[in-house]
Design a protein around this motif. Structure first.
Motif, PDB file in Angstrom:
ATOM      1  N   CYS A  21       0.818  -1.210   0.000  1.00 40.48           N
ATOM      2  CA  CYS A  21       0.000   0.000   0.000  1.00 40.48           C
ATOM      3  C   CYS A  21       0.852   1.260   0.000  1.00 40.48           C
ATOM      4  O   CYS A  21       0.336   2.367   0.209  1.00 40.48           O
ATOM      5  CB  CYS A  21      -0.931  -0.003   1.214  1.00 40.48           C
ATOM      6  SG  CYS A  21      -1.976  -1.456   1.272  1.00 40.48           S
TER       7      CYS A  21
ATOM      8  N   ALA B   2      -1.148   5.408  -5.752  1.00 43.25           N
ATOM      9  CA  ALA B   2      -1.693   5.260  -7.101  1.00 43.25           C
ATOM     10  C   ALA B   2      -1.831   3.783  -7.468  1.00 43.25           C
ATOM     11  O   ALA B   2      -2.802   3.377  -8.107  1.00 43.25           O
ATOM     12  CB  ALA B   2      -0.805   5.976  -8.117  1.00 43.25           C
ATOM     13  N   ARG B   3      -0.820   2.979  -7.063  1.00 43.62           N
ATOM     14  CA  ARG B   3      -0.923   1.546  -7.342  1.00 43.62           C
ATOM     15  C   ARG B   3      -1.852   0.864  -6.340  1.00 43.62           C
ATOM     16  O   ARG B   3      -2.591  -0.054  -6.685  1.00 43.62           O
ATOM     17  CB  ARG B   3       0.460   0.891  -7.294  1.00 43.62           C
ATOM     18  CG  ARG B   3       1.302   1.217  -8.537  1.00 43.62           C
ATOM     19  CD  ARG B   3       2.673   0.564  -8.447  1.00 43.62           C
ATOM     20  NE  ARG B   3       2.571  -0.872  -8.161  1.00 43.62           N
ATOM     21  CZ  ARG B   3       3.554  -1.578  -7.595  1.00 43.62           C
ATOM     22  NH1 ARG B   3       4.688  -0.981  -7.218  1.00 43.62           N
ATOM     23  NH2 ARG B   3       3.410  -2.866  -7.396  1.00 43.62           N
ATOM     24  N   ALA B   4      -1.795   1.337  -5.093  1.00 45.00           N
ATOM     25  CA  ALA B   4      -2.585   0.691  -4.039  1.00 45.00           C
ATOM     26  C   ALA B   4      -4.080   0.749  -4.329  1.00 45.00           C
ATOM     27  O   ALA B   4      -4.799  -0.237  -4.106  1.00 45.00           O
ATOM     28  CB  ALA B   4      -2.291   1.337  -2.688  1.00 45.00           C
TER      29      ALA B   4
ATOM     30  N   GLU C 111      -5.636   0.602  -6.996  1.00 41.87           N
ATOM     31  CA  GLU C 111      -6.047  -0.385  -8.005  1.00 41.87           C
ATOM     32  C   GLU C 111      -6.224  -1.775  -7.401  1.00 41.87           C
ATOM     33  O   GLU C 111      -6.804  -2.661  -8.009  1.00 41.87           O
ATOM     34  CB  GLU C 111      -5.042  -0.438  -9.161  1.00 41.87           C
ATOM     35  CG  GLU C 111      -4.959   0.861  -9.960  1.00 41.87           C
ATOM     36  CD  GLU C 111      -6.335   1.335 -10.463  1.00 41.87           C
ATOM     37  OE1 GLU C 111      -7.164   0.472 -10.821  1.00 41.87           O
ATOM     38  OE2 GLU C 111      -6.589   2.557 -10.459  1.00 41.87           O
ATOM     39  N   LEU C 112      -5.658  -1.944  -6.214  1.00 44.11           N
ATOM     40  CA  LEU C 112      -5.815  -3.197  -5.490  1.00 44.11           C
ATOM     41  C   LEU C 112      -6.922  -3.063  -4.443  1.00 44.11           C
ATOM     42  O   LEU C 112      -7.812  -3.905  -4.343  1.00 44.11           O
ATOM     43  CB  LEU C 112      -4.480  -3.525  -4.805  1.00 44.11           C
ATOM     44  CG  LEU C 112      -4.370  -4.808  -4.008  1.00 44.11           C
ATOM     45  CD1 LEU C 112      -4.577  -6.015  -4.908  1.00 44.11           C
ATOM     46  CD2 LEU C 112      -2.982  -4.876  -3.346  1.00 44.11           C
TER      47      LEU C 112
ATOM     48  N   THR D 258      -6.559   1.802   3.848  1.00 38.37           N
ATOM     49  CA  THR D 258      -5.597   0.687   3.809  1.00 38.37           C
ATOM     50  C   THR D 258      -5.932  -0.298   4.942  1.00 38.37           C
ATOM     51  O   THR D 258      -6.645   0.051   5.887  1.00 38.37           O
ATOM     52  CB  THR D 258      -4.156   1.196   3.982  1.00 38.37           C
ATOM     53  OG1 THR D 258      -4.046   1.799   5.285  1.00 38.37           O
ATOM     54  CG2 THR D 258      -3.780   2.215   2.917  1.00 38.37           C
TER      55      THR D 258
ATOM     56  N   HIS E 113      -7.570   9.074  -3.786  1.00 37.84           N
ATOM     57  CA  HIS E 113      -7.617   8.370  -5.070  1.00 37.84           C
ATOM     58  C   HIS E 113      -7.231   9.370  -6.160  1.00 37.84           C
ATOM     59  O   HIS E 113      -7.796  10.455  -6.218  1.00 37.84           O
ATOM     60  CB  HIS E 113      -9.018   7.833  -5.324  1.00 37.84           C
ATOM     61  CG  HIS E 113      -9.075   6.801  -6.410  1.00 37.84           C
ATOM     62  ND1 HIS E 113      -8.844   7.111  -7.729  1.00 37.84           N
ATOM     63  CD2 HIS E 113      -9.333   5.473  -6.369  1.00 37.84           C
ATOM     64  CE1 HIS E 113      -8.961   5.999  -8.456  1.00 37.84           C
ATOM     65  NE2 HIS E 113      -9.247   4.994  -7.643  1.00 37.84           N
TER      66      HIS E 113
ATOM     67  N   ASP F 186       2.537   2.833  -2.375  1.00 33.15           N
ATOM     68  CA  ASP F 186       2.325   3.774  -3.485  1.00 33.15           C
ATOM     69  C   ASP F 186       0.820   3.911  -3.709  1.00 33.15           C
ATOM     70  O   ASP F 186       0.179   3.010  -4.265  1.00 33.15           O
ATOM     71  CB  ASP F 186       3.011   3.200  -4.735  1.00 33.15           C
ATOM     72  CG  ASP F 186       2.693   4.020  -5.974  1.00 33.15           C
ATOM     73  OD1 ASP F 186       1.970   5.053  -5.871  1.00 33.15           O
ATOM     74  OD2 ASP F 186       3.154   3.622  -7.061  1.00 33.15           O
TER      75      ASP F 186
END
Lengths: 569, 569
Positions: B380, B384-386, B388-389, B430, B420, B382
């Protein structure tokens, strides 16, 4: 690795699987009490074995309080005097739970093999069971033999075949491999283990203790469950013999015999049964009996999957008929057989008040009613022959019901007591046939009058007859519907009514098949589609909820070569 | 006489039947949102179609009061503003009952063919459905696409395959012929008609409206029932699109589209649903949601066969592990995926307080807990990537639950809000990871904390971990159990615990398969063997009670020659 008992009976199992798929005639258990099949001394030995049970304590090596119970009365006029070891419910459940653990681990082939071996042994005990059924239910000997032994064994085998048909469709393991483009595939080995539900409870009835009890018992057993058999206090012996044989086979096969146990009780065991039925360990219940008790189980035993067969109103629609005499003979037989104490026996016979068409011309309503009455009277005219058809009345409640019913309408044939030539104290009654009218008597004929009580009911038309048949079946339940018609359109309409009512239909029975009869491997007994039963004997739905599948998965090496690594080997 | 839609899809059906029998990997619906499969403009068209639904009234030509309902909120921070035609329950039931009559008469091939055609059309609408799933459930786009569209379609196809597997085993008719010695045999022609139960009710959930809703919907439809789809008021759109497509296909195939109807509702629809669920016309109920509501249905909707998926406590037992980092990465992914809002997401992670064995030597409890914490933090790190998960938190109740949970134990990883990058109002959190102790905290971890909340729990030993895993699953329900061990004996013990708990087991997941994932045609989702679900997706038990068989029988000429009449021809 095939279990030896599975291998021993595999041929029978395969034939049973073919039979339930094609539903033609098939039966491995001979229905005639023939010395050639059951041994020259089979009958005498069976009767002696039954007599040895009377005025005796039934030996059963299961956990017991040391006390005994049992107060069975033969409808033929004597007390059995058989006593059974009393079981403490907590102890019995604990013993069943312990036994179930190793039984569960034995796996499907053992469950099926042991079940089939038990059936073979039960078949050998057919005469002993037949006499026990006769003297608890009141069935005449021939019916007690056929329905109580080979036909019940057929129904049990059918349940075992359905069980295997379900179990064999769950693979023991699988290789799962999901392509990942240019990356190596994801590969897993999966195991699928059959997890039986735990302990099943079979609640027997007093009219067909084996025929109605075996399907649930064997469906449970064949799917790896332990079973507590709680017979009706009025018909313990046939199931006690069954349990003892099952325990013998289990023990010989190396299993804890407490996989199958007996809970014999004294009369008025309602509170005990209600407590037991709500126990969290009881995961399956198979019940045959009153609507009141069955509905109570359906609404309260939430921890269990409950299968019930309850009361219903079976009906006959007479629209038109080629040979009225043949039809009347067939119907009268159905009314008289075991004094209407079959769950499949007809009660309401609808005839248009304007009469019906026959090959001999138009017949008035009264002529049809009279033809039915005459056929019943003829069938019961010779007491010595009649008792072999009527049997005896199972309990006083049924006899009293005949007396209550007498005032419901015009008496077409009155019920009378017959002397049994062999049993002076036998409670024998001939059928009561009354005339009612659909216009005024709906409340009288829309419920079940269990016993030898039936009604010829005048309707406005066959249309009304079919409307009544469909709606009464849907609302009050029914196991059978019968129609007589020479008109294809009416037969199709009867078919529609049978689907609306969720009830099996018989068409133009005038010969050697009777609406009461239900043939294993071919006829679905009950449908589950109306209030008379929430399940059929036997279909996939009767089996599929008796076990679950628990899986595991673990990574293994892929078998395929990833796309970029060249051609698959 | 094969129905054209059955013929059209028969090849797919046969492949699905092979897949459920062998349970290897198979999927007809492509899970990657690839332009090659779904069209170059598929994504843009789907997003545009979704946007066109917002602030708009959804057209549906079914019986309506003329009013509209609907108050969906995207977890990404905006109101959908989609309004749906309001339906009167009585009118809807009457319309469904009427539609069901002709649907019933169409027979199994039509039911299967139409169901498969609907699935093909749904597949084409995958992007539109994906965006609708994303903005009702809060799933990130990729999961919304995969789980919401192709994987849900797979699960639906699986249900259709199981339905056909049951239906095809009931023959349409049979010739029954019983020998009668020297007399002519008794011969009958029998017809077996599938009688669907009537009307099914599908009660959707707000996290996986299609994946969890489709199996019941398609199982009902494929067995000839009409279906009323009642989405969760928070996730109507994906099922509204589904219903519209189903109705289009039904209409084009010549059927009354009211075979499938939508009952959209405003929030707090509990009383309406309770009334509806007890209606005598509702014979089947498929429910996904809270234990409270599911148990209420099981205990009150006696007129229906009720299938439920409810809450559970999913668990991981860490005994020993070859590569702790890989295991921790895999577990962290499972915790973070859709913020733990999957019914399969793990909650309790048991680790012996004495530590565990790894390929790198012994690791203390704290080191294991720290490895898990580090893996979650990395995943978690990053935003921006987190996102998406993680996706977004479906509703405020889940967000509040995180805050409540924080004080339960020592915080290993705290939950935080993330911005977001694309949706400023998105509710993103998170995972929260806490440390508990089996000796003192059983009451805290024995119930479900739905959302991104999990516990690393110190136990006395792996033995205790497995004991807890089995007993909690059996008592409180569970959909998944995961074990990490290098010891074959422990893996076998975990297998035993999984059977005791009636829960699917995953072993040593360190790669690209996660415990949350359940593959159609191979993995049974849920078992029906513990309180988390009373049925599995999908097995025979999920199908077999959705229809009954009604038979008829009539005498015909025998085919065999009686014994005395010489040799058979």
């Amino acid at each position: 690795m095939t279990h030896p008992l599975f291998a021993k009976h595999e041929d029978t199992l395969n034939k049973a699987l073919a039979a339930i798929a094609t539903r033609g005639y098939w039966s491995p258990f001979v229905e005639m009490p023939s010395p050639k099949v059951y041994g020259e001394t089979g009958n005498a030995d069976g009767e002696a074995a039954f007599k040895a049970h009377t005025n005796h304590t039934f030996e059963l090596d299961q956990p017991s309080t040391g006390e005994t119970v049992g107060a069975e009365l033969s409808p033929y006029g004597f007390a059995l005097g058989t006593r059974y070891p009393k079981a403490d419910v907590d102890t019995l459940i604990a013993a069943a739970a312990t036994a179930q653990r190793s039984w569960r681990a034995a796996g499907p082939q053992a469950w099926i093999g042991v079940s089939l071996e038990i059936l073979q042994r039960l078949n050998r005990a057919s005469f002993e069971i037949a006499y026990s059924v006769m003297h608890t239910t009141g069935q005449a000997f021939m019916m007690a033999f056929q329905a109580g032994a080979p036909h019940a064994q057929d129904r049990a085998l059918e349940a075992v075949a359905y069980a295997w048909n379900e179990l064999r469709r769950v693979p023991a393991d699988a290789h799962w491999e999901k392509p990942q483009g240019k990356n190596p595939p994801l590969a897993m080995h999966k195991r699928y283990t059959i997890a039986p539900r735990g302990i099943g409870l079979v609640l027997g009835c007093c009219t067909f203790p084996t025929w109605n009890g075996y399907p649930g018992l064997f469906a449970d057993l064949a799917t790896g469950n332990a079973v507590i058999v709680k017979p009706h206090p009025g018909a313990i012996l046939p199931l006690a013999i069954t349990v003892r044989i099952a325990r013998d086979v289990l023990r010989e096969a190396g299993f804890d015999p407490n996989v199958v146990t007996l809970l014999a009780t004294d009369p008025n065991d309602g509170p005990l049964v209600q407590d037991l039925a709500l126990r969290p360990e009881i995961k399956l219940i198979d019940f045959t009996g009153s609507t009141q008790n069955g509905t109570w189980l359906e609404r309260n035993a939430h921890q269990a999957h409950v299968f019930t067969e309850k009361a219903g109103v079976n009906q006959i629609v007479i629209d038109s008929v080629d040979d009225l005499k043949a039809a009347a003979r067939n119907i009268a037989f159905s009314l008289a057989l075991y004094s209407g104490q079959m769950c499949t026996a007809p009660q309401n016979i609808y005839v248009p008040r304007t009469g019906i068409r026959t090959a001999d011309g138009q017949m008035s309503f009264d002529e049809v009613a009279q033809a039915l009455a005459t056929a019943v009277q003829k069938l019961c005219g010779d007491p010595a022959r009649a008792v072999e058809l009527l049997g005896a009345i199972q309990n006083d409640g049924v006899a009293k019901r005949i007396d209550e019913a007498r005032s419901l309408g015009r008496v077409l044939v009155d019920s009378s007591s017959l002397e049994h030539p062999a049993f002076s104290g036998a409670r024998v009654r001939t059928p009561l046939l009354l005339q009612l009218d659909a216009a005024t008597d709906l409340a009288k004929f829309s419920g079940e009058w269990f016993g030898p009580i039936s009604f010829v009911i005048a309707t406005d038309s066959t249309e009304q007859s079919l409307e009544l048949a469909g709606s009464l079946a849907a609302e009050h339940g029914a196991l059978t519907l019968s129609v007589y018609s020479m008109d294809e359109g009416i037969i199709e309409a009867a078919h529609e009514a049978s689907i609306r009512g969720g009830v099996a239909l018989s068409i133009n029975l005038t010969g050697g098949v009777f609406v009461n009869q239900s043939a294993a491997f071919s006829d679905f007994h009950g449908t589950g589609a109306n209030p008379a039963a929430n399940a059929a004997l036997t279909d996939a739905a009767f089996i599929a909820n008796r076990f679950r599948v628990v899986q595991s998965r673990i990574h293994v090496a892929p078998q395929a070569v990833p796309a970029e690594a060249g051609q698959p080997a």
